[in-house]
Scaffold this motif. Sequence first.
Motif, PDB file in Angstrom:
ATOM      1  N   PRO A 160       7.913   2.890   8.790  1.00 46.71           N
ATOM      2  CA  PRO A 160       6.773   2.018   8.508  1.00 46.71           C
ATOM      3  C   PRO A 160       6.025   1.613   9.768  1.00 46.71           C
ATOM      4  CG  PRO A 160       8.796   0.742   8.475  1.00 46.71           C
ATOM      5  CD  PRO A 160       9.196   2.177   8.695  1.00 46.71           C
ATOM      6  N   LEU A 171       2.150   1.923   4.333  1.00 52.80           N
ATOM      7  CA  LEU A 171       2.499   1.303   3.054  1.00 52.80           C
ATOM      8  C   LEU A 171       1.310   0.628   2.388  1.00 52.80           C
ATOM      9  CD1 LEU A 171       5.970  -0.265   3.971  1.00 52.80           C
ATOM     10  CD2 LEU A 171       5.527   1.776   2.605  1.00 52.80           C
ATOM     11  N   GLU A 172       0.328   0.243   3.172  1.00 51.07           N
ATOM     12  CA  GLU A 172      -0.846  -0.418   2.597  1.00 51.07           C
ATOM     13  C   GLU A 172      -1.777   0.584   1.929  1.00 51.07           C
ATOM     14  OE1 GLU A 172      -4.608  -3.247   3.993  1.00 51.07           O
ATOM     15  OE2 GLU A 172      -2.880  -2.968   5.319  1.00 51.07           O
ATOM     16  N   THR A 201       6.465   2.607  -4.502  1.00 50.85           N
ATOM     17  CA  THR A 201       7.111   1.373  -4.948  1.00 50.85           C
ATOM     18  C   THR A 201       8.478   1.208  -4.292  1.00 50.85           C
ATOM     19  OG1 THR A 201       5.965   1.477  -7.077  1.00 50.85           O
ATOM     20  CG2 THR A 201       7.930   0.101  -6.958  1.00 50.85           C
ATOM     21  N   ARG A 204       7.996   0.413  -0.423  1.00 51.48           N
ATOM     22  CA  ARG A 204       7.587  -0.974  -0.194  1.00 51.48           C
ATOM     23  C   ARG A 204       8.756  -1.934  -0.422  1.00 51.48           C
ATOM     24  NH1 ARG A 204       1.695  -0.475  -3.263  1.00 51.48           N
ATOM     25  NH2 ARG A 204       0.513   0.221  -1.412  1.00 51.48           N
ATOM     26  N   HIS A 207      11.171  -1.787   2.486  1.00 54.09           N
ATOM     27  CA  HIS A 207      10.621  -2.482   3.647  1.00 54.09           C
ATOM     28  C   HIS A 207      10.749  -3.993   3.485  1.00 54.09           C
ATOM     29  CE1 HIS A 207       8.323  -3.109   7.240  1.00 54.09           C
ATOM     30  NE2 HIS A 207       7.342  -3.722   6.602  1.00 54.09           N
ATOM     31  N   ARG A 208      10.568  -4.496   2.259  1.00 53.37           N
ATOM     32  CA  ARG A 208      10.728  -5.936   2.017  1.00 53.37           C
ATOM     33  C   ARG A 208      12.177  -6.365   2.221  1.00 53.37           C
ATOM     34  NH1 ARG A 208       7.536  -4.973  -2.574  1.00 53.37           N
ATOM     35  NH2 ARG A 208       9.389  -5.139  -3.909  1.00 53.37           N
TER      36      ARG A 208
END
Length: 303
Positions: A160, A171-172, A201, A204, A207-208
């Motif tokens: 990322p 990711l954006e 999905t 993301r 990454h969270r």
Amino acid sequence: MRERFNVDNECEDTVPDIRKFKKRIERLNDWWGAKMLGELNGEACRSYAKKRGKKGGARRDLEDLRAAIGHHAVEGYHRGSVRVLLPEKGQPRDRWLTRTDAARLIWTCWRYREMQKGSRRSVDRERVPTKRRPLRHLARFILLGIYSGTRAGAIAAASPIAASGRAYVDLERGRYYRLMQGRAKTNKRQPTVPIPLRLLTHLRRWHRINPEAKHFVEYNGKAVSSVKTAFKSAVKLAGLGRGISPQTLRHTAATWLMQRGADPWQAAGYLGMSFEVLLNTYGHHHPDYLSDAVEKIGKRGSS
């Protein structure tokens, strides 16, 4: 020509997997290092291929030899034409995973727990599961491989964070820049592609969960360099039989695209594969494969 053959001058910066490259160079120098360029002929190449044992491996080694000799000539170190005879290409592999196979492999990686002896006593051979889950990183690797059709090196480098030596995942915007930053383009195409929503999905969410991670696929907090050994263990544990490797994930992506009727031009572009290779290797999976010919041959008409 009295120039001795030496491949050590090949530029390492242009080689994606330098460890494999160095092993090939070692094999080549063991066989060819003390020979003159004038000794290189068809018989010598066939002898090397026979000694190497694996036709595909011998071809890959000799391709490096040919590239090194070509560079040698461009630099003006020898004159004349020196040809390297390559073994014939093997048949393309058509091993791919069904959806059931893929799900079984992913769940095996996710659920597997490391087994250890339940006691230090030498007579106690019973093994019990621990809290360690050494194959969970493979679940991510497999999802990336199946839904992007990306080669193993670019999957391991997926990050990322945009930085040298990494394959940046935006990711954006949902874009996968598969060519590692700072690497020169090679014949193995690695185009930038949009990321499927299902895969995006997952990325993301990963990454969270761990925003500090530098790569999407890590083992013990570090980027993986190879998953061959772990992958082999996972395939065995999942009971999927032989002939499945990390490269099978790319075959699976190409096969699924054809089975679902994807436009071949777009599929080839998405996979970073030539149109001809896609059709020759995977085209028979397409629902429209030879459909026009089948329809025409069955029609009645004037002859």
